[in-house]
Design an enzyme around this catalytic site. Structure first.
Site, mmCIF file in Angstrom:
data_model
loop_
_atom_site.group_PDB
_atom_site.id
_atom_site.type_symbol
_atom_site.label_atom_id
_atom_site.label_comp_id
_atom_site.label_asym_id
_atom_site.label_seq_id
_atom_site.Cartn_x
_atom_site.Cartn_y
_atom_site.Cartn_z
ATOM 1 N N ASP A 145 16.113 -53.175 6.871
ATOM 2 C CA ASP A 145 15.843 -54.453 6.216
ATOM 3 C C ASP A 145 15.866 -55.499 7.329
ATOM 4 O O ASP A 145 16.805 -55.516 8.144
ATOM 5 C CB ASP A 145 16.964 -54.696 5.186
ATOM 6 C CG ASP A 145 16.505 -55.440 3.946
ATOM 7 O OD1 ASP A 145 15.338 -55.287 3.526
ATOM 8 O OD2 ASP A 145 17.333 -56.180 3.364
ATOM 9 N N ASP A 177 18.025 -48.206 4.992
ATOM 10 C CA ASP A 177 18.882 -49.393 5.178
ATOM 11 C C ASP A 177 20.369 -49.104 5.408
ATOM 12 O O ASP A 177 21.233 -49.781 4.818
ATOM 13 C CB ASP A 177 18.728 -50.339 3.977
ATOM 14 C CG ASP A 177 17.324 -50.936 3.857
ATOM 15 O OD1 ASP A 177 16.443 -50.564 4.645
ATOM 16 O OD2 ASP A 177 17.119 -51.771 2.949
ATOM 17 N N HIS A 182 14.991 -59.419 7.786
ATOM 18 C CA HIS A 182 14.556 -60.699 7.225
ATOM 19 C C HIS A 182 14.571 -61.839 8.233
ATOM 20 O O HIS A 182 15.406 -61.857 9.144
ATOM 21 C CB HIS A 182 15.473 -61.101 6.067
ATOM 22 C CG HIS A 182 15.470 -60.127 4.924
ATOM 23 N ND1 HIS A 182 14.320 -59.667 4.324
ATOM 24 C CD2 HIS A 182 16.497 -59.539 4.246
ATOM 25 C CE1 HIS A 182 14.643 -58.842 3.339
ATOM 26 N NE2 HIS A 182 15.949 -58.732 3.274
ATOM 27 N N HIS A 221 14.744 -66.481 4.781
ATOM 28 C CA HIS A 221 13.987 -65.604 3.878
ATOM 29 C C HIS A 221 14.099 -66.020 2.414
ATOM 30 O O HIS A 221 15.172 -66.439 1.956
ATOM 31 C CB HIS A 221 14.454 -64.151 4.053
ATOM 32 C CG HIS A 221 13.507 -63.171 3.466
ATOM 33 N ND1 HIS A 221 13.726 -62.533 2.270
ATOM 34 C CD2 HIS A 221 12.287 -62.749 3.915
ATOM 35 C CE1 HIS A 221 12.687 -61.743 2.013
ATOM 36 N NE2 HIS A 221 11.809 -61.859 2.991
ATOM 37 N N HIS A 271 21.430 -61.796 4.574
ATOM 38 C CA HIS A 271 21.731 -60.452 5.092
ATOM 39 C C HIS A 271 20.589 -59.968 5.982
ATOM 40 O O HIS A 271 19.449 -60.418 5.853
ATOM 41 C CB HIS A 271 21.942 -59.465 3.933
ATOM 42 C CG HIS A 271 20.696 -59.236 3.117
ATOM 43 N ND1 HIS A 271 20.286 -60.096 2.126
ATOM 44 C CD2 HIS A 271 19.760 -58.261 3.180
ATOM 45 C CE1 HIS A 271 19.155 -59.652 1.613
ATOM 46 N NE2 HIS A 271 18.797 -58.556 2.230
ATOM 47 N N CYS A 287 16.687 -50.665 -2.740
ATOM 48 C CA CYS A 287 15.739 -50.153 -1.745
ATOM 49 C C CYS A 287 15.490 -48.655 -1.863
ATOM 50 O O CYS A 287 14.374 -48.193 -1.617
ATOM 51 C CB CYS A 287 16.196 -50.553 -0.352
ATOM 52 S SG CYS A 287 16.050 -52.354 -0.137
ATOM 53 N N LYS A 328 11.206 -53.804 7.369
ATOM 54 C CA LYS A 328 10.577 -54.324 6.144
ATOM 55 C C LYS A 328 11.265 -55.612 5.721
ATOM 56 O O LYS A 328 12.411 -55.860 6.081
ATOM 57 C CB LYS A 328 10.660 -53.276 5.033
ATOM 58 C CG LYS A 328 12.097 -52.922 4.668
ATOM 59 C CD LYS A 328 12.163 -51.828 3.635
ATOM 60 C CE LYS A 328 13.583 -51.480 3.290
ATOM 61 N NZ LYS A 328 14.371 -52.599 2.713
HETATM 62 C C1 VGL Z 1 18.641 -54.219 -0.398
HETATM 63 C C2 VGL Z 1 19.033 -56.087 -1.648
HETATM 64 C C3 VGL Z 1 18.414 -56.874 -0.714
HETATM 65 C C4 VGL Z 1 18.791 -52.733 -0.253
HETATM 66 C C5 VGL Z 1 18.016 -54.988 0.557
HETATM 67 O O1 VGL Z 1 18.772 -52.241 0.888
HETATM 68 O O2 VGL Z 1 18.931 -52.072 -1.292
HETATM 69 N N1 VGL Z 1 19.134 -54.772 -1.499
HETATM 70 N N2 VGL Z 1 17.907 -56.303 0.385
HETATM 71 ZN ZN ZN Z 2 17.071 -57.518 1.896
#
Ligand code: VGL
Ligand code: ZN
Length: 240
Positions: A83, A45, A85, A89, A118, A188, A143
């Site tokens: 990430d 990410d 979404h 989401h 996000h 993550c 994901k």
């Molecule tokens: C993440 C919060 C929500 C991450 C992703 O990449 O750690 N944290 N979505």
């Molecule tokens: Zn996320």
């Protein structure tokens, strides 16, 4: 009594030279860990939303980018995650009346921390950071694309059963050892590392190539959980 052989076996076959064993005969963090052909680097990410200026900015998230680029050069196999979404989401606070980011709700699969919007599919914020430079990366796995299920982990969604397919992909390619870097350490990165262990991979998190969100002590908690799961915490200087 822990003898040297047990120490070496405990490291899962990673060669540790006697010179690197500490006074007590216990392997120190200084032991070099080699990537090798059966290893993969998972870059988690490293996206615009998670670096300063982004909607879910991780402190110093941008600072790890040059280090990740450098580490990646030592790996034949690199997988990146994104990430990804839907705009509506379930993990977004905006979808829950009266809830603010960083509060939690109960969902059918368990507790869910709510986040600012996000990494919405197709947006600039969801793009990988421009300075991330790993041209030999082999796979970008997305994901969190199911509207009603989050996925911190690159392997298994938050319902604990829906797979992304990454475990099968890595196993079919003969990968035995997984190294994890990226954002965020306590979400993550940690969930990806723990699922890698669950799937039987020898698993390392390279701490200085990660940054955390640290919401309500989540960073310390995540390191404790990772330790309990058998994830090895190393620094980039520990790599051979
Ligand atoms: C993440 C919060 C929500 C991450 C992703 O990449 O750690 N944290 N979505
Ligand atoms: Zn996320």
């Amino acid at each position: 009594m822990v003898d040297r052989r047990q120490v070496m076996m405990g490291l899962g076959g990673v060669a540790v030279s006697a010179a690197l064993l500490g006074r007590a005969g216990i392997a120190q963090a200084a032991a070099k860990v080699s990537a090798g052909g059966k290893s993969v680097l998972i870059v988690v990410d490293v996206q615009n939303c998670f670096v300063p200026g982004g909607s879910l900015a991780v402190k110093e998230g941008d600072q790890i980018v040059p280090l990740i680029n450098k580490i990646a050069k030592g790996f034949e196999n690199v997988v990146m995650t994104q990430d990804w979404h839907t705009a509506d989401h379930v993990s977004f606070a905006s979808q829950h009346a009266g809830k603010k980011p960083f509060e939690a709700v109960k969902l059918p699969y368990g507790n869910q921390v709510l986040w600012p919007d996000h990494c919405v599919q197709g947006t600039e914020g969801a793009q990988l950071v421009k300075d991330l430079s790993i041209p030999h990366a082999q796979l970008v796995i997305r994901k969190g694309f199911h509207k009603n299920v989050d996925s911190y982990s690159a392997f298994t969604e938050a319902d604990g059963k829906t797979t992304t397919g990454l475990g099968g992909y890595l196993k079919q390619r003969g990968i035995k050892r997984v190294f994890v870097v990226g954002l965020a350490t306590d979400f993550c990165v940690a969930w990806t590392a723990m699922d890698a262990r669950k799937q039987g991979f020898e698993t390392y998190v390279i701490e200085d190539a990660c940054r955390g969100i640290d919401a309500q002590g989540s960073l310390a908690k995540s390191w404790a959980s990772m330790k309990a799961a058998g994830v090895k915490r190393i620094q980039s200087s520990d790599l051979a």
